[in-house]
Motif scaffolding. Structure first.
Motif, PDB file in Angstrom:
ATOM      1  N   ALA A  80      10.404  -3.926  -5.567  1.00 14.08           N
ATOM      2  CA  ALA A  80       9.598  -3.942  -6.789  1.00 14.08           C
ATOM      3  C   ALA A  80       8.365  -3.057  -6.633  1.00 14.08           C
ATOM      4  O   ALA A  80       7.829  -2.918  -5.531  1.00 14.08           O
ATOM      5  N   PRO A  81       7.910  -2.459  -7.731  1.00 13.61           N
ATOM      6  CA  PRO A  81       6.755  -1.562  -7.669  1.00 13.61           C
ATOM      7  C   PRO A  81       5.500  -2.181  -7.062  1.00 13.61           C
ATOM      8  O   PRO A  81       4.726  -1.510  -6.412  1.00 13.61           O
ATOM      9  N   GLY A  82       5.283  -3.452  -7.225  1.00 15.60           N
ATOM     10  CA  GLY A  82       4.089  -4.096  -6.679  1.00 15.60           C
ATOM     11  C   GLY A  82       4.182  -4.432  -5.208  1.00 15.60           C
ATOM     12  O   GLY A  82       3.234  -4.936  -4.617  1.00 15.60           O
ATOM     13  N   GLN A  83       5.310  -4.168  -4.603  1.00  8.84           N
ATOM     14  CA  GLN A  83       5.489  -4.476  -3.194  1.00  8.84           C
ATOM     15  C   GLN A  83       5.270  -3.225  -2.355  1.00  8.84           C
ATOM     16  O   GLN A  83       5.516  -2.110  -2.801  1.00  8.84           O
ATOM     17  N   VAL A  84       4.815  -3.434  -1.130  1.00  6.90           N
ATOM     18  CA  VAL A  84       4.523  -2.337  -0.214  1.00  6.90           C
ATOM     19  C   VAL A  84       5.461  -2.439   0.977  1.00  6.90           C
ATOM     20  O   VAL A  84       5.620  -3.512   1.564  1.00  6.90           O
ATOM     21  N   VAL A  85       6.083  -1.313   1.321  1.00  7.29           N
ATOM     22  CA  VAL A  85       6.890  -1.229   2.531  1.00  7.29           C
ATOM     23  C   VAL A  85       5.971  -0.687   3.616  1.00  7.29           C
ATOM     24  O   VAL A  85       5.484   0.439   3.515  1.00  7.29           O
ATOM     25  N   GLU A  86       5.697  -1.508   4.623  1.00 11.35           N
ATOM     26  CA  GLU A  86       4.834  -1.093   5.720  1.00 11.35           C
ATOM     27  C   GLU A  86       5.667  -0.776   6.947  1.00 11.35           C
ATOM     28  O   GLU A  86       6.367  -1.650   7.465  1.00 11.35           O
ATOM     29  N   CYS A  87       5.567   0.459   7.392  1.00 14.89           N
ATOM     30  CA  CYS A  87       6.206   0.857   8.642  1.00 14.89           C
ATOM     31  C   CYS A  87       5.167   0.735   9.740  1.00 14.89           C
ATOM     32  O   CYS A  87       4.130   1.389   9.680  1.00 14.89           O
ATOM     33  N   HIS A  88       5.429  -0.124  10.685  1.00 17.94           N
ATOM     34  CA  HIS A  88       4.539  -0.297  11.826  1.00 17.94           C
ATOM     35  C   HIS A  88       5.114   0.548  12.953  1.00 17.94           C
ATOM     36  O   HIS A  88       6.239   0.315  13.399  1.00 17.94           O
ATOM     37  N   PRO A 112       4.105   2.295  16.706  1.00 16.70           N
ATOM     38  CA  PRO A 112       3.168   2.573  17.791  1.00 16.70           C
ATOM     39  C   PRO A 112       2.922   4.078  17.871  1.00 16.70           C
ATOM     40  O   PRO A 112       3.822   4.846  17.583  1.00 16.70           O
ATOM     41  N   PRO A 113       1.731   4.520  18.133  1.00 13.64           N
ATOM     42  CA  PRO A 113       0.598   3.788  18.694  1.00 13.64           C
ATOM     43  C   PRO A 113      -0.334   3.176  17.652  1.00 13.64           C
ATOM     44  O   PRO A 113      -1.350   2.586  18.005  1.00 13.64           O
ATOM     45  N   PHE A 114      -0.010   3.299  16.375  1.00  8.52           N
ATOM     46  CA  PHE A 114      -0.903   2.795  15.330  1.00  8.52           C
ATOM     47  C   PHE A 114      -0.816   1.283  15.173  1.00  8.52           C
ATOM     48  O   PHE A 114      -1.765   0.655  14.727  1.00  8.52           O
ATOM     49  N   GLU A 115       0.313   0.716  15.492  1.00  9.65           N
ATOM     50  CA  GLU A 115       0.491  -0.734  15.515  1.00  9.65           C
ATOM     51  C   GLU A 115       1.164  -1.070  16.848  1.00  9.65           C
ATOM     52  O   GLU A 115       1.806  -0.220  17.451  1.00  9.65           O
ATOM     53  N   PRO A 116       1.048  -2.316  17.287  1.00  9.04           N
ATOM     54  CA  PRO A 116       1.614  -2.658  18.603  1.00  9.04           C
ATOM     55  C   PRO A 116       3.138  -2.698  18.649  1.00  9.04           C
ATOM     56  O   PRO A 116       3.730  -2.493  19.703  1.00  9.04           O
ATOM     57  N   THR A 117       3.781  -2.947  17.508  1.00 12.44           N
ATOM     58  CA  THR A 117       5.227  -3.160  17.496  1.00 12.44           C
ATOM     59  C   THR A 117       5.892  -2.292  16.439  1.00 12.44           C
ATOM     60  O   THR A 117       5.399  -2.194  15.315  1.00 12.44           O
ATOM     61  N   LEU A 118       7.033  -1.706  16.803  1.00  9.14           N
ATOM     62  CA  LEU A 118       7.837  -0.955  15.836  1.00  9.14           C
ATOM     63  C   LEU A 118       8.566  -1.964  14.954  1.00  9.14           C
ATOM     64  O   LEU A 118       9.385  -2.749  15.441  1.00  9.14           O
ATOM     65  N   GLN A 119       8.238  -1.969  13.667  1.00  6.55           N
ATOM     66  CA  GLN A 119       8.913  -2.865  12.724  1.00  6.55           C
ATOM     67  C   GLN A 119       8.604  -2.429  11.300  1.00  6.55           C
ATOM     68  O   GLN A 119       7.713  -1.634  11.068  1.00  6.55           O
ATOM     69  N   ILE A 120       9.364  -2.975  10.362  1.00  6.84           N
ATOM     70  CA  ILE A 120       9.116  -2.736   8.948  1.00  6.84           C
ATOM     71  C   ILE A 120       8.872  -4.076   8.281  1.00  6.84           C
ATOM     72  O   ILE A 120       9.668  -5.004   8.433  1.00  6.84           O
ATOM     73  N   GLU A 121       7.762  -4.142   7.543  1.00  4.25           N
ATOM     74  CA  GLU A 121       7.421  -5.363   6.802  1.00  4.25           C
ATOM     75  C   GLU A 121       7.405  -5.071   5.316  1.00  4.25           C
ATOM     76  O   GLU A 121       7.055  -3.965   4.892  1.00  4.25           O
ATOM     77  N   LEU A 122       7.766  -6.064   4.541  1.00  6.12           N
ATOM     78  CA  LEU A 122       7.619  -6.018   3.091  1.00  6.12           C
ATOM     79  C   LEU A 122       6.427  -6.882   2.757  1.00  6.12           C
ATOM     80  O   LEU A 122       6.360  -8.056   3.145  1.00  6.12           O
ATOM     81  N   VAL A 123       5.472  -6.302   2.038  1.00  9.12           N
ATOM     82  CA  VAL A 123       4.255  -7.012   1.671  1.00  9.12           C
ATOM     83  C   VAL A 123       4.258  -7.176   0.154  1.00  9.12           C
ATOM     84  O   VAL A 123       4.379  -6.201  -0.585  1.00  9.12           O
TER      85      VAL A 123
END
Length: 188
Positions: free
Chosen positions: A161-169, A171-182
């Motif tokens: 949905a347009p109001g949701q954010v796909v966050e790519c985590h 490294p080195p910007f975040e500690p863990t490689l993962q994708i979150e839906l916010v």
């Protein structure tokens, strides 16, 4: 008074994304088959370490190719998709002024293809540097680009949905490689 309530869900963890990156490298290697000179360009921030991860994998698939790495500083949105600059901004580094990409296969890597502004700016810039064979690679394609640009290789397609954010985590910007839906909601 309104309070923003945010929910987060991990869609892909490190192990799942390692498999995705392996597949992306395999797909990209098939596109680059026979190329002897390749330039892999990461869009900062998270596109750069993703390009480096692909670089390591591509060396296994394209042992005969000379693969160079380069990063571009392009900015339009903050990580939460807040507009920072009305026009997409590319900051040319001093070392890039004399780059000549003619005769090289050029690959642009970014984390998320959303509207397409960053990827389009990178492609336009690289064309001015002589790129004639150009491929675009993203970890996540949201399939809502509004510009005439697409990902040649997309690790994942996430139509959210347009109001949701796909966050790519990444490294080195975040500690863990993962994708979150916010997803955010306003409560009174």
């Amino acid at each position: 008074m309104q309070i923003r309530q945010e929910s987060r869900a991990v869609l892909y963890d490190t192990a799942a994304l390692q498999v995705v990156l392996d597949r992306m490298a395999f797909d990209l290697a098939a596109r680059l088959h026979g190329q002897e000179r390749v330039t892999l360009v990461g869009i900062r921030r998270r596109g750069a370490p993703l390009a480096e991860r692909l670089h390591v994998r591509l060396r296994e698939h394209l042992a005969q190719a000379h693969i160079e790495r380069l990063d571009l500083a392009i900015k339009r949105y903050a990580d939460d998709l807040t507009l920072l600059h009305p026009q997409t901004q590319l900051t040319e580094q001093a070392g890039h002024a004399r780059i000549d990409l003619s005769g090289r296969a050029t690959v642009v890597v970014d984390d998320v293809l959303y509207f397409g502004f960053s990827l389009m700016k990178a492609v336009q810039y690289l064309l001015t540097k002589g790129a004639r064979t150009l491929h675009t690679v993203v970890l996540v394609d949201r399939r809502c680009a509004t510009l005439p640009i697409h990902a040649d290789v997309a690790g994942l397609v996430l139509q959210v949905a347009p109001g949701q954010v796909v966050e790519c985590h990444v490294p080195p910007f975040e500690p863990t490689l993962q994708i979150e839906l916010v997803a955010g909601a306003m409560a009174s």
